[in-house]
Motif scaffolding. Structure first.
Motif, mmCIF file in Angstrom:
data_model
loop_
_atom_site.group_PDB
_atom_site.id
_atom_site.type_symbol
_atom_site.label_atom_id
_atom_site.label_comp_id
_atom_site.label_asym_id
_atom_site.label_seq_id
_atom_site.Cartn_x
_atom_site.Cartn_y
_atom_site.Cartn_z
ATOM 1 N N ASP A 56 0.906 -1.304 -0.082
ATOM 2 C CA ASP A 56 -0.051 0.128 0.005
ATOM 3 C C ASP A 56 0.939 1.110 -0.031
ATOM 4 O OD1 ASP A 56 -2.343 1.575 0.335
ATOM 5 O OD2 ASP A 56 -1.907 1.704 2.352
ATOM 6 N N GLN A 57 0.922 2.111 -1.047
ATOM 7 C CA GLN A 57 1.579 3.130 -1.328
ATOM 8 C C GLN A 57 0.864 4.381 -1.326
ATOM 9 O OE1 GLN A 57 5.193 2.829 -1.663
ATOM 10 N NE2 GLN A 57 4.561 0.895 -0.699
ATOM 11 N N PRO A 58 1.257 5.498 -0.825
ATOM 12 C CA PRO A 58 0.748 6.778 -0.743
ATOM 13 C C PRO A 58 -0.026 7.124 -2.181
ATOM 14 C CG PRO A 58 2.907 6.999 0.434
ATOM 15 C CD PRO A 58 2.899 5.875 -0.352
ATOM 16 N N GLY A 59 -1.147 7.699 -2.028
ATOM 17 C CA GLY A 59 -1.936 8.207 -3.461
ATOM 18 C C GLY A 59 -3.391 8.081 -2.893
ATOM 19 N N SER A 60 -4.122 8.438 -4.074
ATOM 20 C CA SER A 60 -5.592 8.539 -3.775
ATOM 21 C C SER A 60 -5.964 7.182 -3.371
ATOM 22 C CB SER A 60 -6.226 8.967 -4.991
ATOM 23 O OG SER A 60 -6.162 8.014 -5.998
ATOM 24 N N LEU A 61 -7.383 7.018 -2.760
ATOM 25 C CA LEU A 61 -8.006 5.879 -2.436
ATOM 26 C C LEU A 61 -8.318 4.953 -3.324
ATOM 27 C CD1 LEU A 61 -8.849 4.406 0.250
ATOM 28 C CD2 LEU A 61 -11.164 5.288 0.062
ATOM 29 N N ARG A 62 -8.504 5.465 -4.559
ATOM 30 C CA ARG A 62 -8.848 4.706 -5.861
ATOM 31 C C ARG A 62 -7.516 4.055 -6.276
ATOM 32 N NH1 ARG A 62 -7.859 5.545 -11.301
ATOM 33 N NH2 ARG A 62 -9.042 4.385 -12.327
ATOM 34 N N ASP A 63 -6.360 4.932 -6.412
ATOM 35 C CA ASP A 63 -5.054 4.366 -6.582
ATOM 36 C C ASP A 63 -4.429 3.309 -5.797
ATOM 37 O OD1 ASP A 63 -4.933 5.640 -9.089
ATOM 38 O OD2 ASP A 63 -3.692 7.388 -8.201
ATOM 39 N N ARG A 64 -4.688 3.460 -4.411
ATOM 40 C CA ARG A 64 -4.384 2.559 -3.317
ATOM 41 C C ARG A 64 -5.162 1.147 -3.663
ATOM 42 N NH1 ARG A 64 -4.757 5.814 1.987
ATOM 43 N NH2 ARG A 64 -3.723 3.664 2.854
ATOM 44 N N GLY A 65 -6.430 1.164 -3.889
ATOM 45 C CA GLY A 65 -7.320 0.248 -4.010
ATOM 46 C C GLY A 65 -6.954 -0.769 -5.309
ATOM 47 N N VAL A 66 -6.612 0.094 -6.570
ATOM 48 C CA VAL A 66 -6.054 -0.553 -7.550
ATOM 49 C C VAL A 66 -4.367 -1.373 -7.139
ATOM 50 C CG1 VAL A 66 -4.981 -0.377 -9.720
ATOM 51 C CG2 VAL A 66 -6.947 0.719 -9.073
#
Length: 334
Positions: A56-66
């Motif tokens: 899990d890397q920093p970013g938007s919740l959508r990008d993290r979900g992907v």
């Protein structure tokens, strides 16, 4: 040369973290109890939670979900193939290692987050191979990995709801933006060399050290880096740490005289020190990890001395393969 070696072996005592050592020891003991109760299904599910959270890397919740979906899906697929193959199917295990490491290294060209996820999937591929089982077992453990990924996704979502989102830093401009550009860049050549070295290490490891087939390949994956200097330093520190860890563990086993009390105390001290001293120096971390692995086998089956021997020679083999691959890469790329 002397100054470089001194810098390589420098100990950053300010990085000692006793709290992390206590937490790490507790987590390792809890993991051992969990595995004792639930067996390999519990082991894979717990490791899946760890790997997915690390991915899990920093970013938007959508990008993290992907990102969570990517590592959970591919982790489950790798589990299925790797566990079914096992070190017994040497060629299949070597081919799987080659393919996963190749694709994972190429993925690094798409950014730092993909580089982390690719590294984790590379490590998981060889770990899965070590959990060899029949087809039915492989399916069960692949489902366990997916279940662990789902648990990790829930933890990540709850954490994102409870804590404010950190600011998203703009990622530095990448030299290669498309797959074609990456394949024709130095990273593309490095991916091929690293994958070939890892596949060869898996083949030789499974042939020479069937009980611990993955250690040579794991060394290649962790040691080989695009910058030759960093790779050589990592290989030397990993080798030095392994030698020290083997010596300490062998001494403790010899002193125990068959009494598991000394091995148990050594195991707990190694677990604590591994986490508390993690950032002091890589060689120190590897020494503690090696002692932990050897003493763990001594406690479980009384085979600590054989494990120590395999750990030493497999690590040295992996380092040599990595160094040769680096030399070939420098000869090709200049």
């Amino acid at each position: 040369m002397t100054a470089q070696l001194r810098e390589l072996l420098r100990m950053d005592l300010s990085a000692i973290d006793l709290h992390k050592g206590v937490m790490g020891l507790g987590a390792i003991l809890a993991f051992g109890i969990f595995v004792a109760i639930f067996g390999d299904i519990g082991r894979v599910a717990a490791l899946a939670v760890l790997f997915v959270i690390l991915a899990d890397q920093p970013g938007s919740l959508r990008d993290r979900g992907v990102g969570v979906l990517i590592i959970t899906l591919f982790g489950a697929i790798i589990s299925l193939v790797g566990i079914w193959a096992g070190p017994e199917h040497v060629l299949l295990a070597s081919l799987l290692t080659f393919v996963v490491v190749l694709l994972a290294t190429i993925a690094a060209g798409f950014g730092a987050a993909m580089a982390v996820r690719g590294m984790l999937l590379s490590v998981w591929a060889v770990v899965a191979i070590s959990l060899a089982g029949e087809q039915e077992t492989a399916i069960q453990l692949a489902i366990a990995f997916a279940g662990g990924g789902a648990i990790a996704a829930a933890i990540i979502w709850l954490r994102s709801r409870a804590l404010p989102e950190p600011p998203i830093e703009e990622e530095a401009e990448q030299a290669a933006r498309t797959l074609t550009e990456i394949l024709h860049s130095p990273l593309g050549w490095f991916a091929v060399l690293r994958a070939a070295a890892a596949g060869l290490a898996m083949f030789l490891g499974a042939s020479l050290f069937p009980e611990h087939a993955i250690w040579a390949a794991l060394t290649v994956i962790l040691v080989m880096k695009p910058k030759a200097g960093e790779a050589i330093a990592a290989g030397l520190l990993r080798s030095i740490g392994t030698i020290l860890g083997v010596i300490v563990a062998d001494v403790l086993i010899a002193l125990s005289g068959g009494d598991q009390t000394i091995a148990l105390i050594g195991f707990m001290v190694a677990a604590f020190a591994m986490m508390a001293l993690q950032k002091v120096n890589y060689a120190v971390f590897v020494a503690c990890l090696t002692a932990l692995l050897v003493l763990s086998d001594q406690l479980a089956s009384g085979t600590g001395e054989a494990t120590a021997q395999d750990r030493l020679f497999a690590t040295l083999l992996g380092s040599i393969i990595a160094f040769v691959a680096i030399a070939i890469g420098r000869a090709i790329l200049g």
